[in-house]
Design a protein around this motif. Sequence first.
Motif, mmCIF file in Angstrom:
data_model
loop_
_atom_site.group_PDB
_atom_site.id
_atom_site.type_symbol
_atom_site.label_atom_id
_atom_site.label_comp_id
_atom_site.label_asym_id
_atom_site.label_seq_id
_atom_site.Cartn_x
_atom_site.Cartn_y
_atom_site.Cartn_z
ATOM 1 N N TYR A 1 -7.139 -6.062 3.325
ATOM 2 C CA TYR A 1 -7.680 -6.480 4.620
ATOM 3 C C TYR A 1 -6.850 -7.612 5.187
ATOM 4 C CZ TYR A 1 -11.891 -3.803 3.418
ATOM 5 O OH TYR A 1 -12.758 -2.803 3.078
ATOM 6 N N SER B 1 -8.739 -6.708 -1.151
ATOM 7 C CA SER B 1 -9.103 -5.321 -0.832
ATOM 8 C C SER B 1 -10.571 -5.027 -1.110
ATOM 9 C CB SER B 1 -8.219 -4.354 -1.640
ATOM 10 O OG SER B 1 -6.863 -4.486 -1.290
ATOM 11 N N ALA C 1 -10.350 -0.990 -0.744
ATOM 12 C CA ALA C 1 -9.486 -0.687 0.396
ATOM 13 C C ALA C 1 -8.098 -0.299 -0.082
ATOM 14 C CB ALA C 1 -9.418 -1.878 1.339
ATOM 15 N N ALA D 1 -13.700 -7.357 3.897
ATOM 16 C CA ALA D 1 -12.900 -7.821 5.038
ATOM 17 C C ALA D 1 -13.199 -9.264 5.416
ATOM 18 C CB ALA D 1 -13.147 -6.905 6.241
ATOM 19 N N SER E 1 0.847 -1.187 0.000
ATOM 20 C CA SER E 1 0.000 0.000 0.000
ATOM 21 C C SER E 1 0.883 1.237 0.000
ATOM 22 C CB SER E 1 -0.891 0.011 1.246
ATOM 23 O OG SER E 1 -0.087 0.107 2.418
#
Length: 335
Positions: A332, A291, A328, A294, A207
């Motif tokens: 996750y 992503s 995300a 979750a 990320s």
Amino acid sequence: MLPQSSHPDLPLTALAPMQDVTNLWFMKVIAQYGSPDYFFTEYFRVNDTSRLDRTILEAITENDTGRPVFAQMIGESIPDLVRTARDLCRYECAGIDLNMGCPAPRIYKKNVGGGLLREPEKVDQILGALRQTVTDRPFTVKMRVGFDNTDNFYKILDLINRHNVDLLSLHGRTVKDMYHGTVKYDLIAEAVRWVNCPVLANGNVHSAQSAIDVLAKTGAAGVMVGRWAIGNPWIFEQIRQGLQGEKITPVPLAEVRQYIDRLWKTPTAANVPERARLGYLKMFLNYVALSIDAEGNFLKSMRQTQTETELFHLCDRVLLTDQTKTFASTPYSGV
């Protein structure tokens, strides 16, 4: 001299070379979401009967992304590595990269890729021969911190210096670690202090925030992203946003659906059986799914689909039903 970054005031970014992934088509896909500063080809296999793989060569000769492309080689025969480097230098590649990090057992058992890290003397000979050959552009190396331990780490770093390597991409795990376990960012930081060339930190950069953290921990000149760029093609643009202190732009799940559609439409799609195409797409979706939710429901359901129709009905239901949901920016955990 390394090719200039597309963002000279920021640390470098690179897409890691990944076999069966980082071909011309995938580079073009990534470029639609924000190119890294550098691309690296899949590795050209080098042996006494090898010739340049024309499909891999297309990533250099037909690349219109506007970013430099380094040609990576894997092998251990010095005459053949020299011959291949000379052949590659006839093309407009940004530099020649030597793979000393591939962790696949079928590769290192042939004493190539990560297998070379067991033999500093052989590495010395290879680096010397290639440095004498590659004189009109950068000569670079991608490696890991060791084979099954780090006993040879500083010996190899000394060789990087001795042979004036222009860029070192360093994955902070051993070959035997594969992609598991803790990334030794402390050893990447040691390499940054030890070698005379820029170092790209590689290993679990998943990320923008993790890239910023890795750069702070290591002092590296930049980051190289592999598997996580498969799952998040926006990552290079997000890294640049994060480094400039900007808020990461949320990615609507509808845009993820468009990315999946691009992944499905490979150049050879018409000639590949549906089952094989599904298998190839699912290789990418194994990372994309991390992503999306979750709970891991999309990942589980995606793996169970058997046909194109099933898979894309699932994608439409999960990714297009609620227009407010976003991808995300960090995968996750626990999915």
